[in-house]
Enzyme design. Structure first.
Site, PDB file in Angstrom:
ATOM      1  CD  GLU A 149      -3.258  -0.638  -0.050  1.00 45.81           C
ATOM      2  OE1 GLU A 149      -3.584   0.529  -0.018  1.00 45.81           O
ATOM      3  OE2 GLU A 149      -3.599  -1.480  -0.784  1.00 45.81           O
ATOM      4  CB  SER A 415     -49.463 -19.952 -11.733  1.00 50.00           C
ATOM      5  OG  SER A 415     -49.653 -20.150 -13.245  1.00 50.00           O
TER       6      SER A 415
END
Length: 756
Positions: A149, A415
């Site tokens: 980082e 349905s």
């Protein structure tokens, strides 16, 4: 001798002082060659060289002038640029509080999520992870984080000009934002004080705060604060919470490969979480290990060992379907209490016992029949009459997939959507005894076919709904209009966009299991639409109430007589229709649904106590092997509801209706929301429903036509085969051009399949 002397040839130059007439042979002036003198040649060369030199000097002076002017204007621009930057910094810095008031905020609060009886569902926020000192945690963790980082963390002053320049060049060349130049100090400043918005103001403030952090704290202190607060994905904040989340161990005991995996998550915590995408997490961890070796943090031997023994996540941590509930609660939390200043406790409406029962039922059926029937996923939602969610299972296994199919996956209900069609028809004046002819019909270019191509001729609407007859549902949709069906569905609780076309009769518009189940609740509670909720109360750790759900006013969305008729009809689905496998010793009703080619199978059913919806299917939409709503969904519903109603006094469904021999059609106004009617009160205890304002227990319907046994018609779109027997027709089958496309456009089978 004289002859020899005379015969000698000697050159003589006429005009020369030496020339003598007596010398004999002579050369004329024309024959004489006079070479250039060295002096004259040198003069010519010197003139040309000077000319060329003067040109070069002029070029040098021109280039020098250009360079001088360029340097000058660059200097001027730098000055003005510096002034502009300083102005921006001063402007945005002035909007910040005085630096003397800046202080490090407390760690992010822990969020304890508990069930309705106080059982722990999950810890989120800090996830129960304590703060760990830099000297206490595994040394591999800070080394891995710095290597990947911010490799110049210990040498820069809070801002890394080299890294920032590299990121700017990369982003400009790539013409999109792909790299960030933020240091760990800047990231900590953002996490501590700022929002994640990508604005110039936020960036300037981030830089100022980073400089302040570097001035006030040592590098080790900054790194320790960062590691104890940063987000590692899957709800884990800080290395301790992340270590326990992913590896089931403390950050003190993390290995090299595990530290590399944790450090790799910081680039995209949610996307790279090993709980979500283990492969992506491992690939990123390998990049971290390579960076550590390049920076000299680990040896080649350590690097090879770590690659050969990748990190493995703990299978027993954060498994369980209750985490789907926790995720939903966390999504709703910001809107209820805003920013948190301390630890909180969230009391949910979920019953952990029912939650476990639901999960076990879904997993057992998939384990037993999944391979044979090509079924890999299932979902279940159960809601009481007050709108409180009592259980929600979002998938087969939370640990392998955090995608919540109950609240996020939109699928065709088939349905299971038909109750809204019949409800709209009843509101338009039809009754359960109204007769329609079940036979092949054609609407525009669309021919809705019954399951298996079988037709029953003259049937009542009650029979048609129990047998899930597609042709009758399509006829009713054409009679009342698709817009009326869509309006009824939205009024009941469907939130997704619905296509107002003829195929809406067969459930071609997609919905989530949560919203479809919630739309059935008014049938169960007497016609009221409650607020569907997971959170009952939020308190601080000391017990101060921050939020409480008091139920509010539930509007009436369907008239009591319509509720009675709908419950009478849908009772037939469970008693003698497509959902006989769901029946148990409580009055219950519901509707099955199966989309085309058995891609989705549903059963949504209810008692006067709970409304529960079940879905089975596959994430990729692949077809199951003839699985219908009356099969696995009805079985799972039965298992769950039997356990949920154990020991609870039996109550009838709300509403009354008696069949009559006539088919009198009286137009009826669609009811509007009526907040004056008393809403259902929340139940006093799990498993016991609230008293709902309703009529006496319904009288059982005397059916004019007993529904025959059938499989769920689902959402079949096959073209019809041979027509069945039609018999006497009281309401004729609509001719092929009746209704047609509802919006003056052609409706083809392809558009039907696409939901258009």
């Amino acid at each position: 001798m004289a002859n020899r002397r005379d015969s000698r040839i000697e050159p003589s130059f006429e005009g020369s002082p030496r020339a003598k007439p007596s010398d004999g042979f002579s050369v004329s002036e024309e024959d004489r060659v006079v070479p250039r003198t060295r002096k004259s040649a040198a003069k010519g060369k010197s003139a040309k060289a000077k000319s060329r030199g003067r040109g070069r000097d002029r070029n040098r002076r021109g280039l020098l002038g250009i360079a001088t002017r360029l340097v000058y204007w660059c200097f001027v621009l730098c000055i003005w640029g510096g002034i502009a930057v300083a102005g921006i910094v001063v402007y945005y810095g002035a909007k910040m509080p005085a630096a003397t008031t800046w202080s490090i905020p407390d760690r992010a609060p822990n969020i304890k999520i508990v069930s309705v009886d106080g059982g722990l569902i999950a810890n989120r926020g800090m996830s129960g992870g304590e703060a760990v000192g830099l000297h206490e945690m595994s040394p591999y963790i800070p080394e891995a984080v710095v290597a990947i980082e911010d490799r110049r963390f210990y040498s820069h002053f809070g801002i890394d000009p080299i890294g920032l320049s590299r990121a700017m060049v990369t982003n400009l060349l790539g013409r999109h934002f792909s790299q960030g130049g933020s240091t760990l100090t800047q990231q900590l400043a953002k996490n501590l004080f700022l929002t994640p918005d990508r604005t110039l103001e936020r960036k300037v403030q981030e830089v100022l705060l980073a400089l302040w952090l570097e001035h006030k704290h040592t590098k080790d202190q900054i790194l320790e604060m960062y590691l104890n607060r940063v987000y590692f994905g899957s709800g884990a904040y800080g290395v301790e919470a992340a270590s326990r989340r992913y590896f089931g161990k403390s950050a003190r005991d993390v290995s090299l490969s595990e530290a590399a995996l944790l450090a790799g998550l910081l680039k995209a915590p949610s996307k790279l979480s090993p709980a979500r995408d283990p492969k992506a997490a491992e690939e990123r961890a390998q990049l971290v290990l390579a960076a550590m070796r390049e920076e000299g943090k680990i040896s080649d031997k350590e690097y090879k060992v770590a690659l050969s023994a990748p990190a493995t996540r703990a299978p027993s941590y954060w498994t369980g379907s209750e985490n789907y509930v926790a995720d939903t609660v966390m999504d709703e939390l910001p809107d209820l209490v805003g920013d948190l200043r301390g630890d909180i406790v969230i009391n949910t409406t979920v019953d952990l016992n029912l939650q476990k029962l639901a999960e076990q039922s879904i997993r057992r059926l998939i384990d037993e029949s999944g391979k044979k029937l090509n079924v890999t996923q299932g979902a279940l939602v159960s809601i009481d009459d007050s709108g409180a969610v009592r259980a929600m299972v979002g998938g087969y296994d939370y640990s392998t997939s955090q995608f919540d199919r109950a609240s996020e996956a939109r699928r065709q209900p088939g349905s299971a959507f038909k109750p809204f069609v019949y409800m709209a028809a009843l509101e338009a004046g039809r009754t359960p005894d109204s007769i329609r002819n079940d036979a092949p019909i054609k609407i525009g270019k669309w021919t809705p076919d019954n399951y298996g191509g079988k037709y029953y001729g003259k049937v009542t609407l009650a029979t048609a709904l129990a047998k899930s007859l597609n042709s009758v549902a399509a006829q009713l949709t054409m009679e009342v209009g698709p817009d009326a069906v869509v309006e009824a569905a939205h009024r009941m609780g469907i939130q997704s966009d619905l296509q107002a076309n003829t195929s809406i009769a067969l459930g071609t518009s997609e919905v989530t299991p949560l919203e479809l189940t919630s739309a059935y609740v008014p049938f169960a509670n007497g016609g009221y639409k409650p607020d569907i909720h997971f959170i009952q109360r939020i308190t601080t750790a000391a017990g101060k109430v921050l939020y409480e759900n008091n139920g509010g006013s539930a509007p009436r969305v369907i008239k009591a007589d319509i509720v009675g008729m709908m419950n009478s009809m849908m009772t037939g689905t469970v008693e003698v229709g497509t959902a006989k496998k769901a029946a148990f010793n409580w009055p219950s009703a519901g509707k099955t649904g199966t989309s085309q080619n058995s891609r989705d199978a549903w059963f949504v059913g209810y008692t006067a106590n709970l409304t529960t919806g079940v879905w089975f299917g596959n994430d990729d939409g692949s077809a199951m092997k003839k699985v219908t709503g009356g099969a696995l969904p009805a079985q799972a519903w039965h298992e769950f509801m039997v356990a949920a109603h154990e020991g609870v006094p039996v109550r009838p469904l709300p509403g009354t209706w008696k069949s009559t021999p006539s088919d009198t059609i009286v137009p009826d106004e669609i009811p509007s929301a009526d907040a004056s009617q008393p809403p259902p009160a929340p139940p006093a205890a799990v498993g016991q429903s609230a008293p709902v304002a309703q009529a006496p227990a319904p009288a059982r319907q005397v059916r004019t036509t007993r529904p025959a046994e059938t499989v769920d018609a689902g959402g079949g779109f096959d073209m019809p085969g041979d027509s069945g027997e039609t018999g006497s027709i009281k309401h004729p089958v609509p001719p092929g051009n009746v209704g047609g496309p509802t919006k003056k456009r052609q409706t083809s089978i392809l558009s039907i399949l696409g939901g258009g």
